[in-house]
Each structure stands twice: as structure tokens, then as C-alpha cells.
Design a protein around this motif. Structure first.
Motif: not given
Length: 220
Positions: A48, A50-52, A70, A172, A190, A192-193, A195
């Protein structure tokens, strides 16, 4: 007559309590089912990314800070970039890289320790230690976000409550809002998520040669 009225009031009170109890239990079951879906979805992915966005707010202290970061996760391994610091965990050791100080701190991590908090566990932290209840649903840019309220079981916990926003369609996590007993509110959203991304073989490997002038601080 008064005795009849009194008995009716008592019956209505008991009935009302039962209705509230049944309703609460139903809500708890819905919350548990949704949290289980989130956990299963997280575990189904190979990795996974992730950008947060992280926001800290305390109106009383006039604090309002925003930061971005991220993280890439595969199993219990991860690479986290946040506030100018990079943290790599290769499954055995943690490497915290601080460019500002030109220092790398190396330490062992017992991943089987339930108290050890890692980015991977942040996606499933809610599975123990909390009471949970269904909260409000919201529409966020066409996405239905269902919030679940988490209350820490430990009364010494400095967090009053946590609101976990879950995308009902994808299962998600959309955001996580922590409300502290001191009035501080932190929000992780979040952006972008992604996978099952193609990752390099050295994605979770610390390469010392990349930091020739850095001081390596080994804690154990």
C-alpha cells in the motif's frame, strides 16, 4: 389508579431502556462489521502506498499546523517520509534518517509487541482497546464516508475520542480525527491510496553508502 400508572411508567421506562440497548447493540454490530471489512481489505493487498495530510489544531493555544507525508507499506515493512524525516523499517531494525542533523538512528523493533506502533498497524489499530459506535455519514465529493466513533478503554489515555472516516464503497480509511482531552484535535486525511505497486528490491533496505557523512547512532 396511581399504582397502575406507576407500573405503566416503570414498564415504559424498562421498554425504552431495552429499545435503546437493542439499538446500540445493532449499531455496534454494524460498526464491527465495517471495521472487519476495512481490516480484511488492508490484509488483501501486497503493498500500500499512501499520500496524506496531517493537521494539528488547538484553538485554546492558537495552534494550527499542516504537514504532508507519504508512506509505503508491505507486510510489516515500511518507508515513511514525514516532516523532513525518513523512517525505514526492514522487518528487524528501524532506521530514522534526519538530513537536518546528518544523523541516522538505528534501533531494533519487536514487531510482535502489541505496544509497538507501526504504519501498518495504524491501518488496523482499532481492532483492540476501544469501544466503537456508528457515527454520522457524510458526502465528501460524491463519496459516502461513514464515521465510526472510537472511545479508548484505558481511562488514562489522553485521547477523548477518535473518529474514523471510512469510504463505504472501497472500505478504505479516508481520514482519522483524534480529539484530545486537552482540546487538541489532530486530523490525518488520505489524499491518495494506491495498492499493489511495483516496488524495487531495495525499497525497504537501508543503504549506508547513500549517507557517507552522516553519524550512525546505534541504540542497541
Amino acid at each position: 389508579m396511581n399504582k397502575i400508572i406507576s407500573k405503566m411508567k416503570r414498564f415504559l421506562s424498562i421498554a425504552l431502556l431495552l429499545i435503546i440497548s437493542i439499538s446500540a447493540n445493532a449499531q455496534d454490530k454494524k460498526a464491527k462489521a465495517l471495521l472487519d471489512d476495512v481490516t480484511a481489505k488492508v490484509k488483501s493487498y501486497k503493498n500500500i502506498a499512501i499520500d496524506f495530510k496531517y493537521t494539528l489544531n488547538n484553538a485554546k493555544e492558537n495552534i494550527n499546523q499542516d504537514s504532508k507525508g507519504n508512506v509505503t507499506i508491505e507486510g510489516n515493512k515500511y518507508v515513511l517520509n514525514f516532516m523532513g524525516v525518513t523512517k525505514i523499517y526492514d522487518g528487524k531494525k528501524s532506521y530514522t534518517i534526519i538530513p537536518e542533523d546528518e544523523e541516522v538512528t538505528v534501533s531494533s523493533v519487536n514487531d510482535s509487541d502489541d505496544k509497538a506502533i507501526t504504519p501498518a498497524k495504524m491501518l488496523t489499530f482499532f481492532n483492540s482497546g476501544y469501544k466503537y459506535y456508528m457515527d454520522i455519514p457524510q458526502n465528501v465529493k460524491g463519496r459516502k464516508i461513514q464515521y465510526i466513533k472510537l472511545i479508548p478503554n484505558n481511562t488514562k489515555d489522553q485521547r477523548k475520542e477518535i473518529l474514523l472516516g471510512i469510504d463505504v464503497q472501497t472500505k478504505h480509511i479516508y481520514n482519522l480525527i483524534e480529539v484530545g482531552k486537552n482540546g487538541t484535535k489532530t486530523t490525518l486525511t488520505v489524499n491518495s491510496f494506491k495498492t499493489n505497486q511495483p516496488l524495487s528490491k531495495n525499497q525497504f533496505t537501508f543503504v549506508a553508502s547513500k549517507y557517507p557523512k552522516y553519524y550512525i547512532n546505534k541504540l542497541d
